[in-house]
Design an enzyme around this catalytic site. Structure first.
Site, mmCIF file in Angstrom:
data_model
loop_
_atom_site.group_PDB
_atom_site.id
_atom_site.type_symbol
_atom_site.label_atom_id
_atom_site.label_comp_id
_atom_site.label_asym_id
_atom_site.label_seq_id
_atom_site.Cartn_x
_atom_site.Cartn_y
_atom_site.Cartn_z
ATOM 1 N N ALA A 214 -29.146 -35.578 4.582
ATOM 2 C CA ALA A 214 -29.654 -36.940 4.795
ATOM 3 C C ALA A 214 -29.328 -37.454 6.188
ATOM 4 O O ALA A 214 -29.614 -38.602 6.506
ATOM 5 C CB ALA A 214 -29.051 -37.865 3.754
ATOM 6 N N HIS B 80 -23.212 -30.710 4.764
ATOM 7 C CA HIS B 80 -23.857 -31.791 3.991
ATOM 8 C C HIS B 80 -24.635 -32.739 4.920
ATOM 9 O O HIS B 80 -24.353 -33.938 4.986
ATOM 10 C CB HIS B 80 -22.811 -32.576 3.184
ATOM 11 C CG HIS B 80 -23.397 -33.252 1.981
ATOM 12 N ND1 HIS B 80 -22.746 -33.353 0.771
ATOM 13 C CD2 HIS B 80 -24.596 -33.865 1.788
ATOM 14 C CE1 HIS B 80 -23.496 -34.015 -0.097
ATOM 15 N NE2 HIS B 80 -24.622 -34.338 0.507
ATOM 16 N N CYS C 37 -29.651 -27.212 -1.101
ATOM 17 C CA CYS C 37 -29.513 -28.432 -0.302
ATOM 18 C C CYS C 37 -29.424 -29.618 -1.277
ATOM 19 O O CYS C 37 -29.748 -30.738 -0.925
ATOM 20 C CB CYS C 37 -30.718 -28.566 0.628
ATOM 21 S SG CYS C 37 -30.559 -29.892 1.814
ATOM 22 N N ASP D 23 -38.947 -26.950 -14.222
ATOM 23 C CA ASP D 23 -38.418 -28.300 -14.477
ATOM 24 C C ASP D 23 -38.907 -28.697 -15.855
ATOM 25 O O ASP D 23 -40.063 -29.090 -16.030
ATOM 26 C CB ASP D 23 -38.922 -29.282 -13.406
ATOM 27 C CG ASP D 23 -38.225 -30.644 -13.513
ATOM 28 O OD1 ASP D 23 -37.855 -31.025 -14.632
ATOM 29 O OD2 ASP D 23 -38.063 -31.300 -12.471
ATOM 30 N N ARG E 228 -26.757 -30.019 -4.519
ATOM 31 C CA ARG E 228 -25.355 -30.301 -4.772
ATOM 32 C C ARG E 228 -24.594 -28.990 -4.937
ATOM 33 O O ARG E 228 -25.086 -28.047 -5.576
ATOM 34 C CB ARG E 228 -25.179 -31.123 -6.058
ATOM 35 C CG ARG E 228 -25.397 -32.610 -5.868
ATOM 36 C CD ARG E 228 -24.285 -33.229 -5.025
ATOM 37 N NE ARG E 228 -24.469 -34.641 -4.760
ATOM 38 C CZ ARG E 228 -25.147 -35.144 -3.729
ATOM 39 N NH1 ARG E 228 -25.722 -34.351 -2.858
ATOM 40 N NH2 ARG E 228 -25.231 -36.455 -3.550
ATOM 41 N N GLU F 122 -15.965 -30.281 -1.303
ATOM 42 C CA GLU F 122 -16.261 -30.863 0.018
ATOM 43 C C GLU F 122 -15.168 -31.843 0.381
ATOM 44 O O GLU F 122 -14.663 -32.534 -0.508
ATOM 45 C CB GLU F 122 -17.617 -31.583 -0.013
ATOM 46 C CG GLU F 122 -18.777 -30.613 -0.165
ATOM 47 C CD GLU F 122 -20.146 -31.304 -0.131
ATOM 48 O OE1 GLU F 122 -20.239 -32.468 0.298
ATOM 49 O OE2 GLU F 122 -21.122 -30.664 -0.546
HETATM 50 P P1 NAD Z 1 -34.844 -36.346 -8.674
HETATM 51 O O1 NAD Z 1 -34.097 -37.024 -9.769
HETATM 52 O O2 NAD Z 1 -36.032 -37.010 -8.085
HETATM 53 O O3 NAD Z 1 -35.294 -34.898 -9.163
HETATM 54 C C1 NAD Z 1 -34.481 -34.051 -9.883
HETATM 55 C C2 NAD Z 1 -35.374 -33.184 -10.756
HETATM 56 O O4 NAD Z 1 -34.543 -32.214 -11.400
HETATM 57 C C3 NAD Z 1 -36.080 -33.958 -11.849
HETATM 58 O O5 NAD Z 1 -37.471 -33.755 -11.802
HETATM 59 C C4 NAD Z 1 -35.483 -33.408 -13.128
HETATM 60 O O6 NAD Z 1 -36.412 -33.354 -14.184
HETATM 61 C C5 NAD Z 1 -35.060 -32.022 -12.700
HETATM 62 N N1 NAD Z 1 -34.026 -31.437 -13.552
HETATM 63 C C6 NAD Z 1 -32.963 -32.056 -14.128
HETATM 64 N N2 NAD Z 1 -32.255 -31.171 -14.849
HETATM 65 C C7 NAD Z 1 -32.893 -29.973 -14.719
HETATM 66 C C8 NAD Z 1 -32.636 -28.681 -15.242
HETATM 67 N N3 NAD Z 1 -31.597 -28.431 -16.039
HETATM 68 N N4 NAD Z 1 -33.487 -27.689 -14.915
HETATM 69 C C9 NAD Z 1 -34.552 -27.922 -14.094
HETATM 70 N N5 NAD Z 1 -34.854 -29.134 -13.594
HETATM 71 C C10 NAD Z 1 -34.026 -30.149 -13.901
HETATM 72 O O7 NAD Z 1 -33.747 -36.022 -7.550
HETATM 73 P P2 NAD Z 1 -34.020 -35.831 -5.997
HETATM 74 O O8 NAD Z 1 -34.027 -37.167 -5.331
HETATM 75 O O9 NAD Z 1 -35.154 -34.931 -5.810
HETATM 76 O O10 NAD Z 1 -32.646 -35.107 -5.570
HETATM 77 C C11 NAD Z 1 -32.429 -33.753 -5.888
HETATM 78 C C12 NAD Z 1 -31.020 -33.341 -5.505
HETATM 79 O O11 NAD Z 1 -30.848 -33.450 -4.096
HETATM 80 C C13 NAD Z 1 -29.908 -34.186 -6.110
HETATM 81 O O12 NAD Z 1 -28.856 -33.342 -6.497
HETATM 82 C C14 NAD Z 1 -29.442 -35.060 -4.950
HETATM 83 O O13 NAD Z 1 -28.119 -35.491 -5.114
HETATM 84 C C15 NAD Z 1 -29.597 -34.095 -3.819
HETATM 85 N N6 NAD Z 1 -29.662 -34.669 -2.473
HETATM 86 C C16 NAD Z 1 -28.991 -34.007 -1.480
HETATM 87 C C17 NAD Z 1 -29.040 -34.469 -0.196
HETATM 88 C C18 NAD Z 1 -28.268 -33.786 0.878
HETATM 89 O O14 NAD Z 1 -27.807 -34.460 1.791
HETATM 90 N N7 NAD Z 1 -28.108 -32.517 0.837
HETATM 91 C C19 NAD Z 1 -29.805 -35.611 0.102
HETATM 92 C C20 NAD Z 1 -30.510 -36.239 -0.910
HETATM 93 C C21 NAD Z 1 -30.434 -35.741 -2.209
HETATM 94 C C1 MLT Z 2 -27.418 -37.951 -1.118
HETATM 95 O O1 MLT Z 2 -27.236 -37.697 -2.310
HETATM 96 O O2 MLT Z 2 -28.087 -38.918 -0.753
HETATM 97 C C2 MLT Z 2 -26.863 -37.036 -0.118
HETATM 98 O O3 MLT Z 2 -25.881 -36.255 -0.606
HETATM 99 C C3 MLT Z 2 -26.671 -37.575 1.231
HETATM 100 C C4 MLT Z 2 -25.446 -38.352 1.567
HETATM 101 O O4 MLT Z 2 -24.766 -38.914 0.759
HETATM 102 O O5 MLT Z 2 -25.164 -38.427 2.752
#
Ligand code: NAD
Ligand code: MLT
Length: 530
Positions: free
Chosen positions: A283, A280, A231, A171, A233, A262
């Site tokens: 959450a 998906h 998990c 990161d 995007r 999706e």
């Molecule tokens: P966050 O913003 O807290 O963390 C993201 C991290 O990625 C940051 O520390 C950032 O510095 C790093 N980053 C950005 N670009 C980068 C790169 N090119 N190389 C390496 N690191 C890089 O985000 P989060 O809350 O931890 O969420 C992470 C992901 O999870 C997001 O894509 C979010 O949409 C996804 N998400 C998915 C679900 C689900 O239902 N599957 C639920 C919640 C979040």
């Molecule tokens: C999110 O980014 O919070 C997740 O994709 C979960 C969702 O939207 O249900």
């Protein structure tokens, strides 16, 4: 008063809907078609979505009453935040409400793909008791490569450390201290990380930089038998490259919660028994959805009441504590901004703002935005808000300069000093908070004062000689205006002086005309309203 209207286009928790209904008219239209949404969006003040509804210019343009878009969840890649900003629409999300659930889902995908749990379950349910095809691998002693050590990535690191895995992470945007805190060894590049990892899991946002970042080239550097989890995007791991890796055996298994397209139906990755797929669900826990629903409802209600909400995506991010500390300073900055156009009618070319004292170590951008909102409000009415104030000011050709001083040179610990340049003229003011944390103007155009910026304030210039202030106060009383507070200031004895008078009620125009004619009063008193 007519209740404001919100449309909710995807499923959110009942608790959130109940909260929304207590303050707003709510249309819950889970799964509404795009055509229908475009047709009716102009009726709503707020829109609440999850990850499916595309909030783009086509929709925003038609949402002529929209003031806020609430994202019940974390990622905002389905929302064109820049367009919302241009239209002055607040975008708020709930970034902390579902992180635990997403981290746990990551671990679950990792374990079930390493142990073939889902595949074995399907085979057993279909009537076959067979153990041989399902032999898996332990996580213990393996190396996990985490891409993105943000909220979720760091929770995954903590949990996998407890499994006695070696945790490495890539990161580039965070400090060494964060790597240390989460027990992750820093890798300088994705290439370096992939070469060492037995399992790779991605936790970055999806954007231009991260789309397809784990592609054929990266996977070709991986160990044979690497396991992949996504998990975050869809598309951060390129699906075509993953497919190739699974076909060749380079990739031993994959755990996927998200997809390039999706809803994902008939995705070619579904053909592999060693791929565990969920729709998906990261959450989708009762706990997270309750938190997300209530949190987004609270924020949308707050946003419609005007003012600042905690997780506005198109504003600087402030943590709760910092926001609480800065809130009265935001009000101060806004009220100081309010002064200019109430006194002058000349276009502004430049604004210089200096933050002095301990406030200067905070995220002062929000104070500048507050000032600009206050500045433009008298001329732009409803159109200006915290989201678009900077853009609106820059559009009007106002150049904004900010500086910070760790220590205030004046007697106030914290001070906001502002110089406004119009063509040929200048207005200067400084403000701080009173002991009661009310906004206090302490200087205006060189005159020192201590005037609370509340209600109505009269600014009166007068000759600095006896029998001016008393008769002026008496005249105000005779006009039925009660004085709540008064400050007088001057540069040199016997020259011009100034009175700043807090009054309890509005002073009518004809009264100001009569006050102007009093002995020793220089010019027409000006009435400010806050
Ligand atoms: P966050 O913003 O807290 O963390 C993201 C991290 O990625 C940051 O520390 C950032 O510095 C790093 N980053 C950005 N670009 C980068 C790169 N090119 N190389 C390496 N690191 C890089 O985000 P989060 O809350 O931890 O969420 C992470 C992901 O999870 C997001 O894509 C979010 O949409 C996804 N998400 C998915 C679900 C689900 O239902 N599957 C639920 C919640 C979040
Ligand atoms: C999110 O980014 O919070 C997740 O994709 C979960 C969702 O939207 O249900």
């Amino acid at each position: 008063m007519e209740r404001k209207k919100v449309i909710v286009t995807e499923n959110i928790a009942e608790e959130g809907l109940i909260l929304l209904k207590s303050e707003l008219d709510v249309d819950f239209r889970d799964g509404i078609s795009r055509e229908d949404l475009l047709e009716i969006i102009d009726q709503y003040d707020a829109l609440i979505v999850r990850s499916v509804t595309k909030v783009n210019e086509e929709l925003i343009k038609r949402g002529t009453k929209l003031k806020v878009v609430g994202r019940a969840g974390n990622g905002v890649d389905n929302i064109d935040v820049d367009v919302c900003t241009r239209y002055g629409i607040i975008v708020a999300n709930t970034p902390d409400s579902n992180t635990i659930s997403a981290a746990e889902q990551t671990i679950s995908l990792m374990l079930s793909s390493a142990r073939n749990t889902a595949w074995a379950s399907d085979v057993l349910k279909s009537g076959t008791w067979d153990r041989s095809p399902f032999r898996g691998s332990e996580l213990y002693g393996k190396t996990v490569g985490i891409v993105g050590l943000g909220r979720i990535g760091s929770m995954v690191a903590t949990r996998l450390n407890a499994f006695n895995m070696k945790v490495i992470a890539y990161d580039p945007y965070i400090s060494d201290e964060r790597f240390e805190r989460y027990g992750a060894e820093r890798k300088a590049s994705l290439e370096e990380l992939i070469q060492e990892a037995d399992i790779i899991t991605v936790h970055t946002p999806r954007n231009e930089e991260t789309m397809h970042m784990v592609n054929e080239n990266i996977l070709s550097l991986a160990k044979d038998g690497v396991r992949v989890v996504n998990c975050a995007r869809g598309g951060i791991v390129k699906e075509a490259a993953l497919l190739q890796g699974l076909e060749s055996g380079k990739v031993a298994s994959a755990g996927l919660d998200v997809y390039e397209k999706e809803p994902a139906i008939n995705n070619p990755l579904f053909q592999f028994s060693n791929v565990v797929c969920t729709p998906h669900l990261g959450a989708d826990t009762f706990e997270a959805q309750k938190r997300v629903g209530e949190n987004i409802a609270e924020q949308v209600i707050k946003a419609l009441e005007g003012g600042i909400v905690p997780n506005v995506v198109n504003l600087p991010t402030l943590l709760g504590e910092e926001l609480n500390y800065l809130r009265p300073y935001i009000t101060l900055a806004e009220k100081m901004g309010n002064i200019y156009y109430q006194l002058a009618k000349t276009a502004i070319s430049r604004v210089e703002i200096t933050y002095s004292g301990p406030i200067s170590i905070n995220e002062t951008e929000i104070l500048t935005i507050g000032f600009l909102k206050g500045l433009l409000e008298p001329v732009l009415w409803e159109k200006v808000n915290y989201v678009n104030a900077r853009l609106m000011a820059e559009d009007r050709g106002i150049k904004i300069y900010e500086s910070k001083e760790e220590k205030s040179t004046k007697r106030y610990k914290n001070l906001i000093s502002i110089k406004i340049f119009n063509h040929g003229n200048e207005m200067e003011m400084a403000g701080t908070l009173s002991r009661a944390r009310d906004p206090l103007l302490v200087e205006i155009n060189g005159y020192e004062t201590e005037t609370t910026l509340e209600g109505y304030v009269l600014i009166v210039e007068n000759e600095d000689r006896p029998r001016i202030i008393g008769p002026f106060a008496t005249a105000l009383g005779d006009e039925g205006v009660n004085i709540a507070g008064m400050k007088v200031a001057r540069f040199n004895k016997g020259e011009k002086a100034i009175m700043l008078v807090n009054v309890d009620n509005k002073v009518e125009e004809e009264v100001l005309d009569r006050l102007m004619k009093l002995d020793g009063i220089l010019g027409r008193p000006r009435l400010l309203h806050f």
